[in-house]
Design an enzyme around this catalytic site. Structure first.
Site, short mmCIF file in Angstrom:
data_model
loop_
_atom_site.label_atom_id
_atom_site.label_comp_id
_atom_site.label_asym_id
_atom_site.label_seq_id
_atom_site.Cartn_x
_atom_site.Cartn_y
_atom_site.Cartn_z
N ASP A 1 6.50 11.21 -2.30
CA ASP A 1 6.11 10.13 -3.17
C ASP A 1 4.80 10.40 -4.03
O ASP A 1 3.77 9.95 -3.36
CB ASP A 1 6.38 8.79 -2.76
N HIS B 1 -0.44 5.30 -6.19
CA HIS B 1 -1.15 5.28 -4.80
C HIS B 1 -2.38 6.23 -4.54
O HIS B 1 -2.94 6.40 -3.58
CB HIS B 1 0.06 5.69 -3.85
#
Length: 298
Positions: A189, A194
């Protein structure tokens, strides 16, 4: 309209071949916080190849492709800005224990599109099958801010239910490393939310946040280790709703309630039942992180 509900629902499943081995499983386990303490026998079953058991939530990253929340954005009929996308919920149904290594076919399609007025909600279902038959089914619920209002079906309520009023049967706390999101990204991911402070700010966050599926995996591990004596093969179904963010460096408080069926016995005499779970961020006055979380086990 960037979300074409009819086009998304009418599209044929997209099929890809996936493969994984013990290195992928070990990386995933480290990515969700396993291996602390490093020599604890209970942790070695997640980190040492000669003892390796697969936590079922590994299914969300098996094969190394984009997770469901990202895969939804490339579905036919969907063309939206990643910065306006939120992962709303996740469900995993296990048909068999996930093997340490495997090759399988993953067929994904959008099975629902809901109009929430100020947002669209899409549900992407992925069916994974190997040579011996079905392995697992997972569903990702994706919120797209600013894409509702076309008069479509509203779908189920998006409001989380409160946790049980009774005191929990178990409470555990799990510290999230400062670099946990950077490590978990290696599972596939690569959403800059993030890792990149500038992208996180554009999405409305004060700094990069932990992947929801990282919290999802860490929570299941806490339940398995605490209620199921580390037996990953007992998990049958696991679902949650993402109620808030986690920032790397925070502490997760995982509260667990045993509910239906805990007195019955399954094959081999193992108890069968269900656990309700609520997860919060300790440092932010127990701000909710996961809600409507249920683990069913055999």
């Amino acid at each position: 309209m960037p979300v074409d509900a009819a086009g998304a629902l009418a599209a044929a499943p997209r099929v890809r071949e996936i493969a994984w081995d013990h290195k992928d499983v070990q990386l995933y386990h480290l990515g969700i916080g396993a291996g602390r303490p490093a020599t604890d026998p209970r942790e070695l079953r997640y980190t040492l190849e000669s003892r390796l058991h697969v936590l079922p939530s590994f299914a969300t990253v098996a094969g190394g492709g984009a997770p469901g929340v990202i895969g939804t954005l490339s579905a036919p009929g969907v063309d939206v800005d990643l910065a306006r996308v939120l992962h709303g919920g996740q469900r995993l149904r296990l048909h068999r224990p996930v093997p340490v290594r495997g090759r399988a076919s993953a067929a994904s399609r959008v099975v629902a599109v809901y109009d929430k007025g100020t947002a669209a909600v899409l549900v992407l279902r992925t069916e994974v099958t190997d040579a011996d038959g079905p392995l697992w089914t997972d569903e990702a619920e994706v919120f797209v801010r600013g894409e509702g209002g076309w008069g479509g079906e509203r779908g189920p309520s998006g409001r989380p239910s409160p946790p049980p009023a009774d005191p929990p049967d178990q409470i555990v706390e799990r510290a999230v490393r400062e670099d946990q999101a950077l490590l978990y990204r290696l599972c596939g991911d690569w959403n800059p939310l993030h890792a990149d402070p500038e992208f996180a700010a554009r999405a409305g966050f004060e700094r990069p946040v932990l992947h929801g599926l990282c919290t999802y995996g860490a929570t299941l591990k806490a339940v398995v280790d605490t209620l199921l004596d580390g037996d990953v093969a007992r998990v049958r179904d696991y679902r949650t709703r993402f109620a808030g963010v986690v920032y790397p460096g925070e502490t997760l408080r995982v509260r667990m309630w045993r509910t239906a069926g805990t007195g019955s016995a399954g094959p081999g005499g193992a108890r069968t039942g269900e656990a309700r779970v609520a997860v919060s961020a300790v440092e932010r006055d127990d701000a909710p992180v996961l809600a409507d979380t249920v683990v069913r086990y055999g």
